[in-house]
Design a protein around this motif. Structure first.
Motif, PDB file in Angstrom:
ATOM      1  N   ARG A 113      72.767  92.901  -1.048  1.00 58.72           N
ATOM      2  CA  ARG A 113      72.906  91.568  -1.631  1.00 58.72           C
ATOM      3  C   ARG A 113      71.825  91.409  -2.701  1.00 58.72           C
ATOM      4  O   ARG A 113      71.020  92.300  -2.917  1.00 58.72           O
ATOM      5  N   CYS A 114      71.749  90.254  -3.347  1.00 57.25           N
ATOM      6  CA  CYS A 114      70.840  90.123  -4.482  1.00 57.25           C
ATOM      7  C   CYS A 114      69.368  90.080  -4.075  1.00 57.25           C
ATOM      8  O   CYS A 114      68.496  90.081  -4.946  1.00 57.25           O
ATOM      9  N   ASN A 115      69.070  90.070  -2.780  1.00 65.93           N
ATOM     10  CA  ASN A 115      67.677  90.189  -2.349  1.00 65.93           C
ATOM     11  C   ASN A 115      67.299  91.645  -2.092  1.00 65.93           C
ATOM     12  O   ASN A 115      66.177  91.937  -1.676  1.00 65.93           O
ATOM     13  N   GLY A 116      68.234  92.559  -2.332  1.00 63.15           N
ATOM     14  CA  GLY A 116      67.957  93.983  -2.170  1.00 63.15           C
ATOM     15  C   GLY A 116      68.274  94.537  -0.804  1.00 63.15           C
ATOM     16  O   GLY A 116      68.024  95.724  -0.554  1.00 63.15           O
ATOM     17  N   LEU A 117      68.834  93.726   0.085  1.00 59.57           N
ATOM     18  CA  LEU A 117      69.046  94.140   1.466  1.00 59.57           C
ATOM     19  C   LEU A 117      70.444  93.804   1.961  1.00 59.57           C
ATOM     20  O   LEU A 117      71.155  92.983   1.374  1.00 59.57           O
ATOM     21  N   ILE A 118      70.818  94.436   3.068  1.00 57.64           N
ATOM     22  CA  ILE A 118      72.026  94.099   3.820  1.00 57.64           C
ATOM     23  C   ILE A 118      71.545  93.634   5.187  1.00 57.64           C
ATOM     24  O   ILE A 118      70.914  94.393   5.927  1.00 57.64           O
ATOM     25  N   THR A 119      71.813  92.368   5.521  1.00 56.29           N
ATOM     26  CA  THR A 119      71.173  91.748   6.683  1.00 56.29           C
ATOM     27  C   THR A 119      72.194  91.030   7.557  1.00 56.29           C
ATOM     28  O   THR A 119      72.436  89.835   7.393  1.00 56.29           O
TER      29      THR A 119
ATOM     30  N   THR B  26      60.587  93.472   9.409  1.00 59.42           N
ATOM     31  CA  THR B  26      61.620  94.508   9.360  1.00 59.42           C
ATOM     32  C   THR B  26      62.183  94.615   7.958  1.00 59.42           C
ATOM     33  O   THR B  26      62.374  95.719   7.423  1.00 59.42           O
ATOM     34  N   GLU B  27      62.462  93.489   7.344  1.00 64.52           N
ATOM     35  CA  GLU B  27      62.995  93.481   5.978  1.00 64.52           C
ATOM     36  C   GLU B  27      61.985  94.028   4.984  1.00 64.52           C
ATOM     37  O   GLU B  27      62.340  94.782   4.062  1.00 64.52           O
ATOM     38  N   LYS B  28      60.737  93.669   5.159  1.00 65.03           N
ATOM     39  CA  LYS B  28      59.694  94.195   4.282  1.00 65.03           C
ATOM     40  C   LYS B  28      59.579  95.709   4.416  1.00 65.03           C
ATOM     41  O   LYS B  28      59.376  96.423   3.427  1.00 65.03           O
ATOM     42  N   LEU B  29      59.694  96.208   5.635  1.00 66.71           N
ATOM     43  CA  LEU B  29      59.610  97.652   5.874  1.00 66.71           C
ATOM     44  C   LEU B  29      60.760  98.393   5.204  1.00 66.71           C
ATOM     45  O   LEU B  29      60.560  99.429   4.565  1.00 66.71           O
ATOM     46  N   VAL B  30      61.960  97.885   5.347  1.00 69.88           N
ATOM     47  CA  VAL B  30      63.134  98.554   4.775  1.00 69.88           C
ATOM     48  C   VAL B  30      63.066  98.579   3.252  1.00 69.88           C
ATOM     49  O   VAL B  30      63.229  99.633   2.626  1.00 69.88           O
ATOM     50  N   LEU B  31      62.818  97.425   2.647  1.00 67.90           N
ATOM     51  CA  LEU B  31      62.744  97.356   1.187  1.00 67.90           C
ATOM     52  C   LEU B  31      61.572  98.175   0.661  1.00 67.90           C
ATOM     53  O   LEU B  31      61.711  98.954  -0.298  1.00 67.90           O
ATOM     54  N   GLY B  32      60.411  98.025   1.302  1.00 67.31           N
ATOM     55  CA  GLY B  32      59.218  98.739   0.855  1.00 67.31           C
ATOM     56  C   GLY B  32      59.330 100.241   1.011  1.00 67.31           C
ATOM     57  O   GLY B  32      58.780 101.004   0.198  1.00 67.31           O
ATOM     58  N   THR B  33      60.046 100.691   2.032  1.00 66.75           N
ATOM     59  CA  THR B  33      60.219 102.131   2.256  1.00 66.75           C
ATOM     60  C   THR B  33      61.068 102.764   1.160  1.00 66.75           C
ATOM     61  O   THR B  33      60.705 103.804   0.593  1.00 66.75           O
ATOM     62  N   GLU B  34      62.195 102.140   0.841  1.00 68.81           N
ATOM     63  CA  GLU B  34      63.049 102.705  -0.220  1.00 68.81           C
ATOM     64  C   GLU B  34      62.335 102.682  -1.558  1.00 68.81           C
ATOM     65  O   GLU B  34      62.388 103.647  -2.327  1.00 68.81           O
ATOM     66  N   GLU B  35      61.661 101.581  -1.860  1.00 71.45           N
ATOM     67  CA  GLU B  35      60.960 101.487  -3.136  1.00 71.45           C
ATOM     68  C   GLU B  35      59.828 102.506  -3.224  1.00 71.45           C
ATOM     69  O   GLU B  35      59.537 103.023  -4.313  1.00 71.45           O
ATOM     70  N   TYR B  36      59.206 102.808  -2.100  1.00 70.39           N
ATOM     71  CA  TYR B  36      58.135 103.810  -2.096  1.00 70.39           C
ATOM     72  C   TYR B  36      58.701 105.215  -2.341  1.00 70.39           C
ATOM     73  O   TYR B  36      58.181 105.967  -3.177  1.00 70.39           O
ATOM     74  N   ILE B  37      59.773 105.561  -1.626  1.00 71.64           N
ATOM     75  CA  ILE B  37      60.359 106.896  -1.782  1.00 71.64           C
ATOM     76  C   ILE B  37      60.870 107.091  -3.206  1.00 71.64           C
ATOM     77  O   ILE B  37      60.743 108.171  -3.785  1.00 71.64           O
ATOM     78  N   ASN B  38      61.436 106.044  -3.788  1.00 71.84           N
ATOM     79  CA  ASN B  38      61.943 106.144  -5.158  1.00 71.84           C
ATOM     80  C   ASN B  38      60.915 105.682  -6.190  1.00 71.84           C
ATOM     81  O   ASN B  38      61.262 105.430  -7.348  1.00 71.84           O
ATOM     82  N   GLY B  39      59.675 105.580  -5.766  1.00 72.99           N
ATOM     83  CA  GLY B  39      58.602 105.189  -6.663  1.00 72.99           C
ATOM     84  C   GLY B  39      57.450 106.174  -6.624  1.00 72.99           C
ATOM     85  O   GLY B  39      57.544 107.300  -7.124  1.00 72.99           O
ATOM     86  N   LYS B  40      56.371 105.765  -5.990  1.00 74.35           N
ATOM     87  CA  LYS B  40      55.144 106.565  -5.974  1.00 74.35           C
ATOM     88  C   LYS B  40      55.326 107.966  -5.390  1.00 74.35           C
ATOM     89  O   LYS B  40      54.681 108.921  -5.822  1.00 74.35           O
ATOM     90  N   LEU B  41      56.198 108.106  -4.404  1.00 74.78           N
ATOM     91  CA  LEU B  41      56.342 109.398  -3.731  1.00 74.78           C
ATOM     92  C   LEU B  41      56.873 110.485  -4.658  1.00 74.78           C
ATOM     93  O   LEU B  41      56.571 111.676  -4.475  1.00 74.78           O
ATOM     94  N   LYS B  42      57.639 110.117  -5.663  1.00 80.37           N
ATOM     95  CA  LYS B  42      58.273 111.109  -6.533  1.00 80.37           C
ATOM     96  C   LYS B  42      57.256 111.986  -7.256  1.00 80.37           C
ATOM     97  O   LYS B  42      57.538 113.142  -7.572  1.00 80.37           O
ATOM     98  N   LYS B  43      56.079 111.435  -7.518  1.00 82.84           N
ATOM     99  CA  LYS B  43      55.068 112.215  -8.239  1.00 82.84           C
ATOM    100  C   LYS B  43      54.588 113.421  -7.435  1.00 82.84           C
ATOM    101  O   LYS B  43      54.332 114.481  -8.000  1.00 82.84           O
TER     102      LYS B  43
END
Length: 416
Positions: free
Chosen positions: A300-306, A181-198
């Motif tokens: 938090r410093c791991n990039g998530l709110i858990t 679940t944590e991997k999905l949340v972090l990976g989703t935001e990073e994808y939308i604000n990363g590769k998807l922007k192109k």
């Protein structure tokens, strides 16, 4: 239930325990959130941290080492905008105030030398805004200000004392490894604000991802500010949201890989096409109208709110990377947990809590608590070996405080 208390090591005060409990990834319920880089709270975190890093480098250049500072009070007051299909306008710019305590001057044998703290802070903040938010004109669509004054004598005195002494009686918390679940949340935001922007510039940087897991079903809700100048009308808006949905779901399935998880995705659920309500912005950031931001209110410093994991309420971004426990112990706790989890492998959950005393060496915490969470801990024959490895890894990190400081200054660890 706690089993087999670890041996207290001299000065390091490390306590390792086996916890007989079901690790979080195997439990039935989990909630995870991430505020993306364009969320006002994340913008405040980022600016506070960029200012701190810039001050560190300026201090090293001017004086040879990092001087006392804390810039963790950045505030964002939302502006006003009038977005519309085809491109709207900013009516009242958002106001950003860089707040903190800095060493503004140093006394030498010959003179008192003033240091360029405010210009350094403003330049770092504007550079970050220009680089990160392509739809924002940082010269006209925000008002950037700085109020940076000298710190209090007691904290400055602790900082100047020999060795790395804690500036506060506080604690840091970390855990590992991440759940799916944590991997999905972090990976989703990073994808939308990363590769998807192109391929989808219509998507802005203000992205919030919330996930709820019940058993093997993950319901993920994404709110993404859309940029009006790339969207001609309602039809184009619908198409952009559909592309965002399809691409994000495809990426989420890749993150999940072979793990047995059922993903249900929702995007911009606040939209109401019948009433013509859309998440439309001029800049891709909600700070342009109605959404304020502050340091420490987000990830938090791991990039998530858990909420189902141990967390510290302490803000990490902007605090000095030499003596401030709120920064060093939070980041170090995560680094320790990561290393222990990688080393022992398996399904155990690692929880690390480090507690300091003001004025005492950072390398000698009052309490360094490491929990190894696994089912039937008292019956696990590997637990004694795991505990020894956990103590060794914790000691290694505590003996190398400078490594954590270097990682922070060079941007090698996240703070939000």
């Amino acid at each position: 239930m706690v089993h087999q208390e670890g041996m207290k090591m001299a000065k390091k005060n490390i306590h390792v325990a086996g916890i007989d409990e079901v690790p979080l990834p195997k439990r039935n319920i989990e909630i995870v959130e991430r505020k993306g880089i364009g969320h006002p709270d994340s913008v405040a975190d980022a600016l506070a941290e960029e200012v701190s890093k810039a001050l560190c480098k300026m201090y090293i250049k001017e004086y040879g080492h990092i001087l006392h500072h804390n810039t963790d009070e950045t505030q964002i007051a939302a502006g006003e905008s009038a977005p519309k299909f085809g491109g709207g306008t900013i009516i009242d710019p958002a106001y950003i105030l860089l707040v903190g305590r800095t060493t503004t001057s140093i006394k030498t044998a010959k003179e008192i030398k003033s240091l360029p703290c405010k210009p350094t802070a403003l330049a770092a903040a504007r550079k970050y805004m220009d680089k990160t938010f392509p739809n924002l004109d940082a010269n006209s669509e925000i008002i950037l200000d700085a109020k940076l004054g000298m710190g209090s004598d007691d904290l400055t005195g602790v900082y100047k004392a020999s060795g790395h002494l804690a500036n506060d009686t506080s604690f840091g918390v970390g855990y590992a490894p991440f759940s799916i679940t944590e991997k999905l949340v972090l990976g989703t935001e990073e994808y939308i604000n990363g590769k998807l922007k192109k391929k989808l510039p219509e998507s802005g940087q203000d992205v919030k991802v919330m996930a709820s897991r019940i058993g093997n079903k993950v319901t993920m809700t994404v709110a993404c500010a859309m940029v009006d100048k790339y969207i001609e009308d309602i039809t184009a808006y619908k198409s952009a949201v559909e592309q965002l949905y399809d691409s994000t779901l495809d990426n989420a399935l890749k993150i999940a890989g072979s793990q047995k998880v059922d993903i249900d995705l929702f995007v911009n659920t606040g939209d109401d096409y019948r009433r013509k309500v859309f998440y439309l912005t001029c800049t891709g950031m909600s700070q342009e109208m109605g959404d304020d931001g502050s340091v420490g209110r987000g990830n938090r410093c791991n990039g998530l709110i858990t909420p189902y994991r141990p967390m510290s309420m302490e803000a990490t971004s902007g605090k000095n990377p030499v003596t401030h426990i709120g920064k060093i112990y939070n980041i170090m706790s995560k680094l320790i947990a990561d290393d222990i989890a990688k080393n022992i492998g398996g399904d155990a959950e690692i929880r690390v809590r480090l507690l300091s005393q003001i004025g005492k060496p950072i390398s000698e915490p009052l309490n360094a608590s490491i929990d190894i969470v696994t089912v039937d801990a008292d019956k696990n024959p590997k637990l004694p070996k795991w505990k020894a490895e956990a103590e060794a890894i914790s000691t290694e990190w505590l003996d190398n405080i400078d490594k954590v400081t270097d990682l922070i200054i060079n941007g090698k660890v996240r703070t939000f």
